[in-house]
Scaffold this active site. Structure first.
Site, mmCIF file in Angstrom:
data_model
loop_
_atom_site.group_PDB
_atom_site.id
_atom_site.type_symbol
_atom_site.label_atom_id
_atom_site.label_comp_id
_atom_site.label_asym_id
_atom_site.label_seq_id
_atom_site.Cartn_x
_atom_site.Cartn_y
_atom_site.Cartn_z
ATOM 1 N N ASP A 1 -8.519 41.751 20.847
ATOM 2 C CA ASP A 1 -7.756 41.381 22.038
ATOM 3 C C ASP A 1 -8.526 41.778 23.287
ATOM 4 O O ASP A 1 -9.759 41.784 23.284
ATOM 5 C CB ASP A 1 -6.385 42.058 21.981
ATOM 6 C CG ASP A 1 -5.282 41.189 22.545
ATOM 7 O OD1 ASP A 1 -5.278 40.984 23.765
ATOM 8 O OD2 ASP A 1 -4.415 40.726 21.779
ATOM 9 N N ASN A 11 1.648 28.880 21.677
ATOM 10 C CA ASN A 11 2.776 28.717 22.603
ATOM 11 C C ASN A 11 2.929 27.313 23.176
ATOM 12 O O ASN A 11 3.469 27.143 24.260
ATOM 13 C CB ASN A 11 2.620 29.696 23.786
ATOM 14 C CG ASN A 11 2.645 31.139 23.356
ATOM 15 O OD1 ASN A 11 3.206 31.474 22.319
ATOM 16 N ND2 ASN A 11 2.027 31.998 24.138
ATOM 17 N N SER A 26 2.160 35.863 20.860
ATOM 18 C CA SER A 26 1.344 37.079 20.887
ATOM 19 C C SER A 26 2.180 38.302 20.565
ATOM 20 O O SER A 26 1.676 39.280 20.005
ATOM 21 C CB SER A 26 0.712 37.269 22.270
ATOM 22 O OG SER A 26 -0.494 36.582 22.401
#
Length: 700
Positions: free
Chosen positions: A133, A264, A357
C-alpha cells in the site's frame, strides 16, 4: 511506453477533528488567516510564530492560507497589525460527529458486524501480514508494525528501493488498522488485534503505483523466506498483466494467502463480457488464486437492517452500490463491511474511509485469525481459504443483507469471525439504543436513567417467549481499563416486543466513565452480548486521577557555526484539563540526534527540552515515553511526538514568488522589534532581525 497506474481503492476520508481552546494567563490558542496573496503559508507561519516565542500548530494551505498557534497576548496584538495577516480568531472546542465524547476507544462497526470483537484472548502477534500500500505509520500507537519494511518507487526510467516505508498518504495505515489494530483500550481495535503488519510501500502519496512496483513488492514478500503469512492488496486496475498474475501465483505457490479488493466501479470484475480474460477484467481481483472481497454497508455494527442510512443514502445491511461484483461463481469470494469504517491514519490519528479497500482488510484479518487459531494450516492456502469460506454466512441468512442490493448472479457470503452454530439457530443479538453513547448523566430513584436494548434477530423465537430476559451491566472504566468489573444494574427489567429496558439510579454509583453492556438469556443460558457503549456518570464530582500530554510543540533554534538544536515544550494536564505541576516527563530524541531526557513540569504544567547542537540536515523527533506523578495514571494519547525540521528546510522551500511576503515580514519585524519577549526586548529584536536577514539572504 507509459506505465499503467494502480490506484488504491478508497472513496472518501473523514478526519477526526479535535480542537481545544487553551487559555492560560496572557496566552491563547488562535487561528491566523493570512492574506490571499501570501505565497508560502508554511514559511511565513514558522517565521512569525518563532519570532514571537509561541508554539506553531497546524499550517493551512488548502482551504485557506493560515496557521494555528499558541501565543502570548502581546504577540497576538502585534500580529493583528501585520500586513500579511487577514484575521485572527480564538480557537474553540470542536467534537467530531460520530465519535462518542469521552470514549477511550471504539469497536469499529465493521469489526463488530462480523463478530470479531467477541474473541479477545487469542494472541495474533505471531501472524505476519504484508500490507502492499502507501506504507504504514511506524510510530502509530495502535499498530504492531514490524521494523523491517521496504519502499519501491520509480525515479526517471528506473525502479528504486529503500527502507523509507513510512506512510505519507494514510491509506496503508488505515488498511493495517482494520487488519490488526491493537485492543489496548484506546483508538480502535482490528479484526485480528495485534497482528504484526509489514509495511511494503508500493504506492505514492497520491495512491498511485505501477505493475512494476507491485510485482517488486510481492517479490520482496516471498523473499522473506516464509516469514509472512498473508498479503493484503487494496489496489487494482482494469486490463491484463501477465507480470502481475505471475507474481500473485508465485506468492500463493509459496504458501502465502493473497487478499484483494474487488474495486469501486460498480462493475463486474470480469468486465463487460462477464468472462475471465479479454483485457477488461479488474485485476488482481479477477485472478482465481486470490480471495477477492466486495463491500457491504453497515451503520450500526449489527445485522438486522435497523441502522440509519449513510449520509450518501446507502441503506444499512445492503450491498455497497459502488462495489464491483461478480457475475459467476468464484469471481467474488467474500463480502465484508466497507462503508464509513474507522481506522488508523498516518499521523497517529484515526479517520473514516469507504471503499472495497476497507472491505478487503476485514477478510485479511479473518485469515490472520484463522492461522493463529489453526497453526497447523499455516502455509496451506487451500485449507485456509476453505476454512474462511466455511465459516461465512449467506446473504439471505438472519445475519445477511436484510436490505439486499447485490446486483450479480453469484451471492457471495459475508465473512464472519465467531464460530457459527451448525444448526443455523443463531443466538439473540442485541444493541444498546439508550442512552446515547458519550452522554453525561445523573439519575436518581425518582428520576432514573433509562437503559434500553433491542433484540433484532430470531423474531419467531421472541414472539413465543424463548428469550427469557435481558440483564444490564455497568463497569467503572479505570485508567487503562485495568481491573474493570461489570456490576449488574438492579431494577425492574421490562420489555415491549423486542425492546428491553431497565431504570438506572446512578446515584448508587461513583462518578466517572462507565462501560454499559447488555446480555440476553435464552433457555436459562446467556446467549447474547451487546457491543459496549461508554457514558459518564456525574453528580458534581469529576475524576481527575488521570494525566496526559495536552500539547507538544517544537521549533528549530539556530546555533553558532552552522549548527542548530531542537527546542520542545510539553504541556501536561489532568483528566479535567487542569495543568499539572511536578510531573516527571521522560522522552527520547531520534533522527538527527539520539538520547533520553527527563524533566519536571512547572506550575503551568510545562517543561522544555533542548536537544544537542547538531550539524545534520536530518529532522529531529522528540517522543514522550512516560509521565510519572504520584496518585495519577498516565493515559497516552495522540500528542506524544513532534518532529522539528532544521532551519535550512524552510529556506530550501523559498522561491522568487515569495519575495513580497519576506519583504513585508522583514519590515514588520524590524519595526515591531519590541514585541514578543518584553523582558528582553533588545535581545529579541536583534535575534529577529538577524534571522530574517538570514532568510532573506539564503532564500532569495
Amino acid at each position: 511506453m507509459r506505465k499503467r497506474r494502480l490506484v488504491l481503492e478508497a472513496l472518501e476520508k473523514r478526519l477526526v477533528l479535535s480542537g481545544v481552546g487553551q487559555s492560560d494567563a496572557g496566552w491563547q490558542s488562535v487561528i491566523v488567516s493570512l492574506k490571499d496573496d501570501v505565497a508560502d503559508a508554511d514559511t511565513v507561519a514558522s517565521a512569525l510564530v518563532n519570532f514571537q516565542g509561541g508554539n506553531l500548530g497546524h499550517v493551512y494551505q488548502h482551504v485557506f492560507q493560515g496557521f494555528s498557534a499558541y501565543l502570548p497576548d502581546a504577540a497576538i496584538d502585534a500580529l493583528s497589525q501585520n500586513p500579511l495577516v487577514e484575521s485572527i480568531e480564538v480557537d474553540q472546542v470542536v467534537q467530531a460527529c460520530g465519535w462518542p465524547s469521552g470514549t477511550p476507544y471504539v469497536v469499529p462497526t465493521g469489526v463488530d458486524r462480523i463478530d470479531a470483537e467477541l474473541s479477545t484472548t487469542q494472541d495474533y502477534s505471531d501472524v505476519n501480514v504484508a500490507i502492499l500500500d502507501t506504507g504504514i505509520d511506524p510510530d502509530h500507537p495502535d499498530l504492531n508494525v514490524n521494523d523491517v519494511g521496504v519502499r519501491f518507487y520509480t525515479r526517471g526510467r528506473s525502479i528504486k528501493s529503500d527502507g523509507n516505508f513510512a506512510d505519507d498518504a494514510g491509506h496503508g495505515s488505515h488498511v493495517a488498522g482494520i487488519v490488526g489494530a491493537i485492543d489496548n483500550t484506546y483508538g480502535v481495535t482490528g479484526v485480528a488485534p495485534g497482528a504484526t503488519v509489514w509495511p511494503v510501500k508500493v504506492l505514492d502519496s497520491r495512491g498511485y503505483g505501477s505493475v512494476e512496483t507491485i510485482a517488486a513488492g510481492i517479490d520482496w514478500v516471498v523473499a522473506q523466506g516464509g516469514a509472512i503469512d498473508v498479503i493484503n492488496m487494496s489496489l487494482g486496475l482494469t486490463g491484463e498483466s501477465s507480470v502481475l498474475h505471475t507474481a500473485v501465483q508465485g506468492a500463493v505457490d509459496a504458501g502465502i494467502v493473497v487478499v484483494v479488493a474487488a474495486g469501486n466501479d460498480g462493475l463486474d470484475v470480469y468486465g463487460e463480457d462477464g468472462e475471465l480474460g479479454g483485457g477488461d477484467d479488474f485485476i488482481p481481483a479477477a485472478y482465481p488464486e486470490v480471495i477477492t472481497v466486495s463491500a457491504m454497508v453497515d451503520t450500526d455494527g449489527i445485522p438486522g437492517g435497523l441502522g440509519a442510512d449513510t449520509l450518501d443514502g446507502l441503506a444499512d445491511d445492503s450491498f455497497a452500490a459502488f462495489s464491483n461484483y461478480g457475475s459467476a461463481e468464484g469471481a467474488i469470494d467474500l463480502m465484508c463491511p466497507g462503508v464509513d469504517i474507522w481506522s488508523c491514519w498516518y499521523d497517529g490519528s484515526y479517520v473514516e474511509l469507504s471503499g472495497t479497500s476497507m472491505a478487503a482488510p476485514h477478510a485479511t484479518g479473518l485469515v490472520a485469525r484463522y492461522i493463529a487459531e489453526n497453526p497447523d494450516d499455516a502455509g496451506d492456502v487451500a485449507a485456509i481459504r476453505s476454512g474462511i469460506l466455511a465459516n461465512s454466512v449467506a446473504q439471505d441468512s438472519p445475519l445477511g443483507l436484510i436490505n439486499g442490493g447485490d446486483p450479480d448472479l453469484w451471492a457471495e457470503p459475508i465473512g464472519w469471525a465467531a464460530d457459527l452454530p451448525a444448526d443455523g439457530d443463531y443466538p439473540p443479538l442485541l444493541k444498546l439504543t439508550a442512552p446515547d453513547a458519550g452522554a453525561t448523566m445523573s439519575g436518581t430513584a425518582d428520576d432514573p436513567v433509562v437503559v434500553e436494548a433491542v433484540i433484532f434477530n430470531d423474531q419467531d423465537d421472541i414472539s413465543d417467549g424463548s428469550v427469557t430476559g435481558v440483564k444490564f451491566y455497568a463497569a467503572l472504566w479505570t485508567p487503562g481499563g485495568v481491573g474493570v468489573q461489570d456490576v449488574l444494574i438492579e431494577g425492574n427489567v421490562s420489555n415491549v416486543g423486542n425492546t428491553w429496558a431497565v431504570e438506572w439510579d446512578t446515584s448508587e454509583f461513583a462518578d466517572g466513565l462507565y462501560r454499559l453492556t447488555a446480555t440476553a438469556t435464552e433457555d436459562s443460558a446467556q446467549s447474547g452480548v451487546s457491543t459496549p457503549i461508554f457514558v459518564t456518570v456525574t453528580t458534581g464530582t469529576v475524576s481527575d486521577s488521570t494525566m496526559h500530554v495536552a500539547s507538544i510543540a517544537g521549533i528549530p533554534v539556530p546555533a553558532n557555526r552552522g549548527r542548530w538544536q531542537a527546542r520542545v515544550t510539553v504541556t501536561v494536564e489532568d483528566g479535567v484539563d487542569a495543568a499539572l505541576a511536578g510531573a516527571i516527563v521522560t522522552g527520547a530524541w531520534t533522527g538527527g540526534t539520539t538520547g533520553t531526557v527527563s524533566g519536571v513540569t512547572g506550575s503551568d504544567g510545562t517543561v522544555t527540552f533542548l536537544s544537542k547542537k547538531v550539524l545534520t540536515a536530518e529532522p529531529i523527533t522528540f517522543t514522550v515515553t512516560d509521565l510519572v506523578l504520584a496518585d495519577y495514571e498516565y493515559v497516552p494519547g495522540e500528542n506524544v511526538s513532534v518532529t522539528i525540521d532544521p532551519p535550512e528546510a524552510a529556506l530550501a522551500r523559498l522561491s522568487a514568488a515569495q519575495t513580497a511576503d519576506l519583504d513585508a515580514l522583514y519590515q514588520y519585524l524590524t519595526e515591531t522589534s519590541e514585541v514578543g519577549n518584553r523582558s528582553s526586548a533588545a535581545k529579541n529584536a536583534n535575534g529577529q532581525v538577524a534571522l530574517v536577514d538570514l532568510i532573506m539572504a539564503e532564500g532569495m
